[in-house]
Design a protein around this motif. Structure first.
Motif, mmCIF file in Angstrom:
data_model
loop_
_atom_site.group_PDB
_atom_site.id
_atom_site.type_symbol
_atom_site.label_atom_id
_atom_site.label_comp_id
_atom_site.label_asym_id
_atom_site.label_seq_id
_atom_site.Cartn_x
_atom_site.Cartn_y
_atom_site.Cartn_z
ATOM 1 N N LEU A 76 3.266 129.772 2.767
ATOM 2 C CA LEU A 76 2.739 130.120 4.073
ATOM 3 C C LEU A 76 3.583 131.254 4.631
ATOM 4 O O LEU A 76 4.772 131.081 4.907
ATOM 5 C CB LEU A 76 2.761 128.925 5.021
ATOM 6 C CG LEU A 76 2.153 129.173 6.400
ATOM 7 C CD1 LEU A 76 0.653 129.412 6.295
ATOM 8 C CD2 LEU A 76 2.433 128.008 7.336
ATOM 9 N N GLU B 173 -9.468 123.406 -1.866
ATOM 10 C CA GLU B 173 -9.215 122.283 -0.973
ATOM 11 C C GLU B 173 -7.731 122.206 -0.667
ATOM 12 O O GLU B 173 -6.903 122.136 -1.580
ATOM 13 C CB GLU B 173 -9.683 120.967 -1.606
ATOM 14 C CG GLU B 173 -9.427 119.753 -0.721
ATOM 15 C CD GLU B 173 -9.747 118.432 -1.391
ATOM 16 O OE1 GLU B 173 -9.913 117.428 -0.666
ATOM 17 O OE2 GLU B 173 -9.831 118.388 -2.631
ATOM 18 N N TRP B 174 -7.395 122.202 0.596
ATOM 19 C CA TRP B 174 -6.019 122.002 1.016
ATOM 20 C C TRP B 174 -5.578 120.592 0.680
ATOM 21 O O TRP B 174 -6.265 119.620 1.006
ATOM 22 C CB TRP B 174 -5.922 122.257 2.524
ATOM 23 C CG TRP B 174 -4.586 122.083 3.125
ATOM 24 C CD1 TRP B 174 -3.545 122.971 3.107
ATOM 25 C CD2 TRP B 174 -4.131 120.964 3.887
ATOM 26 N NE1 TRP B 174 -2.475 122.467 3.805
ATOM 27 C CE2 TRP B 174 -2.805 121.237 4.292
ATOM 28 C CE3 TRP B 174 -4.709 119.758 4.269
ATOM 29 C CZ2 TRP B 174 -2.060 120.340 5.056
ATOM 30 C CZ3 TRP B 174 -3.969 118.872 5.033
ATOM 31 C CH2 TRP B 174 -2.658 119.164 5.416
ATOM 32 N N TRP C 36 0.389 132.964 -4.084
ATOM 33 C CA TRP C 36 -0.125 131.823 -4.841
ATOM 34 C C TRP C 36 0.442 131.826 -6.243
ATOM 35 O O TRP C 36 0.649 132.890 -6.829
ATOM 36 C CB TRP C 36 -1.653 131.885 -4.943
ATOM 37 C CG TRP C 36 -2.391 131.811 -3.647
ATOM 38 C CD1 TRP C 36 -2.317 132.674 -2.595
ATOM 39 C CD2 TRP C 36 -3.347 130.818 -3.284
ATOM 40 N NE1 TRP C 36 -3.161 132.272 -1.592
ATOM 41 C CE2 TRP C 36 -3.808 131.142 -1.991
ATOM 42 C CE3 TRP C 36 -3.861 129.695 -3.930
ATOM 43 C CZ2 TRP C 36 -4.767 130.371 -1.329
ATOM 44 C CZ3 TRP C 36 -4.814 128.929 -3.279
ATOM 45 C CH2 TRP C 36 -5.251 129.271 -1.990
ATOM 46 N N TYR D 116 -0.778 115.841 4.832
ATOM 47 C CA TYR D 116 -1.667 115.644 3.703
ATOM 48 C C TYR D 116 -3.117 115.593 4.134
ATOM 49 O O TYR D 116 -3.450 115.139 5.227
ATOM 50 C CB TYR D 116 -1.349 114.331 2.989
ATOM 51 C CG TYR D 116 0.077 114.214 2.545
ATOM 52 C CD1 TYR D 116 0.475 114.714 1.315
ATOM 53 C CD2 TYR D 116 1.034 113.614 3.355
ATOM 54 C CE1 TYR D 116 1.795 114.616 0.911
ATOM 55 C CE2 TYR D 116 2.354 113.513 2.948
ATOM 56 C CZ TYR D 116 2.733 114.014 1.725
ATOM 57 O OH TYR D 116 4.034 113.921 1.315
ATOM 58 N N ALA D 117 -3.977 116.040 3.228
ATOM 59 C CA ALA D 117 -5.399 115.822 3.416
ATOM 60 C C ALA D 117 -5.705 114.332 3.327
ATOM 61 O O ALA D 117 -5.026 113.581 2.616
ATOM 62 C CB ALA D 117 -6.193 116.575 2.355
ATOM 63 N N TYR E 146 -4.283 122.930 -9.679
ATOM 64 C CA TYR E 146 -3.416 122.798 -8.518
ATOM 65 C C TYR E 146 -2.557 124.045 -8.379
ATOM 66 O O TYR E 146 -1.903 124.474 -9.328
ATOM 67 C CB TYR E 146 -2.532 121.560 -8.650
ATOM 68 C CG TYR E 146 -3.278 120.279 -8.379
ATOM 69 C CD1 TYR E 146 -3.101 119.582 -7.186
ATOM 70 C CD2 TYR E 146 -4.186 119.776 -9.305
ATOM 71 C CE1 TYR E 146 -3.804 118.418 -6.923
ATOM 72 C CE2 TYR E 146 -4.904 118.619 -9.049
ATOM 73 C CZ TYR E 146 -4.702 117.944 -7.853
ATOM 74 O OH TYR E 146 -5.406 116.783 -7.592
ATOM 75 N N TYR F 248 2.852 124.854 0.470
ATOM 76 C CA TYR F 248 1.637 124.051 0.406
ATOM 77 C C TYR F 248 1.159 123.883 -1.020
ATOM 78 O O TYR F 248 1.467 124.679 -1.909
ATOM 79 C CB TYR F 248 0.527 124.717 1.237
ATOM 80 C CG TYR F 248 0.794 124.642 2.708
ATOM 81 C CD1 TYR F 248 0.239 123.639 3.481
ATOM 82 C CD2 TYR F 248 1.627 125.566 3.325
ATOM 83 C CE1 TYR F 248 0.495 123.548 4.835
ATOM 84 C CE2 TYR F 248 1.909 125.487 4.679
ATOM 85 C CZ TYR F 248 1.336 124.475 5.426
ATOM 86 O OH TYR F 248 1.600 124.387 6.767
ATOM 87 N N TRP F 249 0.362 122.843 -1.212
ATOM 88 C CA TRP F 249 -0.409 122.665 -2.429
ATOM 89 C C TRP F 249 -1.892 122.764 -2.079
ATOM 90 O O TRP F 249 -2.347 122.149 -1.107
ATOM 91 C CB TRP F 249 -0.143 121.314 -3.085
ATOM 92 C CG TRP F 249 1.214 121.205 -3.699
ATOM 93 C CD1 TRP F 249 2.325 120.638 -3.152
ATOM 94 C CD2 TRP F 249 1.602 121.674 -4.993
ATOM 95 N NE1 TRP F 249 3.378 120.714 -4.027
ATOM 96 C CE2 TRP F 249 2.965 121.348 -5.163
ATOM 97 C CE3 TRP F 249 0.937 122.330 -6.035
ATOM 98 C CZ2 TRP F 249 3.671 121.659 -6.332
ATOM 99 C CZ3 TRP F 249 1.639 122.639 -7.191
ATOM 100 C CH2 TRP F 249 2.986 122.306 -7.323
ATOM 101 N N VAL F 250 -2.614 123.525 -2.882
ATOM 102 C CA VAL F 250 -4.054 123.690 -2.749
ATOM 103 C C VAL F 250 -4.661 123.443 -4.121
ATOM 104 O O VAL F 250 -4.042 123.762 -5.132
ATOM 105 C CB VAL F 250 -4.399 125.103 -2.240
ATOM 106 C CG1 VAL F 250 -5.909 125.318 -2.186
ATOM 107 C CG2 VAL F 250 -3.784 125.329 -0.860
ATOM 108 N N GLY G 119 1.110 120.087 2.829
ATOM 109 C CA GLY G 119 2.175 121.051 3.018
ATOM 110 C C GLY G 119 3.449 120.388 3.491
ATOM 111 O O GLY G 119 3.453 119.215 3.866
ATOM 112 N N TYR H 43 -1.674 132.187 3.975
ATOM 113 C CA TYR H 43 -1.217 131.841 2.630
ATOM 114 C C TYR H 43 -1.095 133.135 1.839
ATOM 115 O O TYR H 43 -2.078 133.632 1.280
ATOM 116 C CB TYR H 43 -2.203 130.909 1.944
ATOM 117 C CG TYR H 43 -2.382 129.554 2.584
ATOM 118 C CD1 TYR H 43 -1.355 128.917 3.257
ATOM 119 C CD2 TYR H 43 -3.602 128.886 2.485
ATOM 120 C CE1 TYR H 43 -1.529 127.670 3.831
ATOM 121 C CE2 TYR H 43 -3.779 127.637 3.046
ATOM 122 C CZ TYR H 43 -2.742 127.030 3.715
ATOM 123 O OH TYR H 43 -2.925 125.785 4.272
#
Length: 118
Positions: free
Chosen positions: A99, A46-47, A108, A60-61, A94, A35-37, A50, A105
């Protein structure tokens, strides 16, 4: 030891593009969803989106859908996000995120700064 190292951030003008990379090591990368947060200045996490283990499905958000594309190269143990049509509100640090078990999560990266400004 699990390591996630982001790169590719920088300064870009509104409407421009960047590609971020995340180099993974210390685990079997191809068996984990990734994922990217992001975290904007003064804001919470903010998510962003993934991708599944094989790279065939990404989510995607709403805030980035249609502009960002998440991919992975399992042979290179690398996660990517291609960011197009960047907006000032995309300015954030970013993070690349793994996961882990039970949908947590668990690891990181250190983060990479993206600044969108004219």
């Amino acid at each position: 030891q699990v390591q996630l190292v982001e790169s590719g951030g920088g300064l870009v003008q509104p409407g421009g593009s960047l590609r971020l990379s995340c180099a993974a090591s210390g685990f079997t990368f191809s068996t984990y969803w990734m994922y990217w947060v992001r975290q904007a200045p003064g804001k919470g996490l903010e998510w962003v989106g993934g991708i599944n283990t094989g790279g065939g499905t990404a989510y995607y958000a709403d805030s980035v859908k249609g502009r960002f594309t998440i991919t992975r190269d399992n042979a290179k143990n690398t996660l990517y996000v291609q960011m197009n049509s960047l907006k000032a509100e995309d300015t954030a640090v970013y993070y690349c995120v793994r996961l882990g078990s039970w949908y947590v999560y668990d690891y990181w990266g250190q983060g990479t700064q993206v600044t969108v400004s004219s």
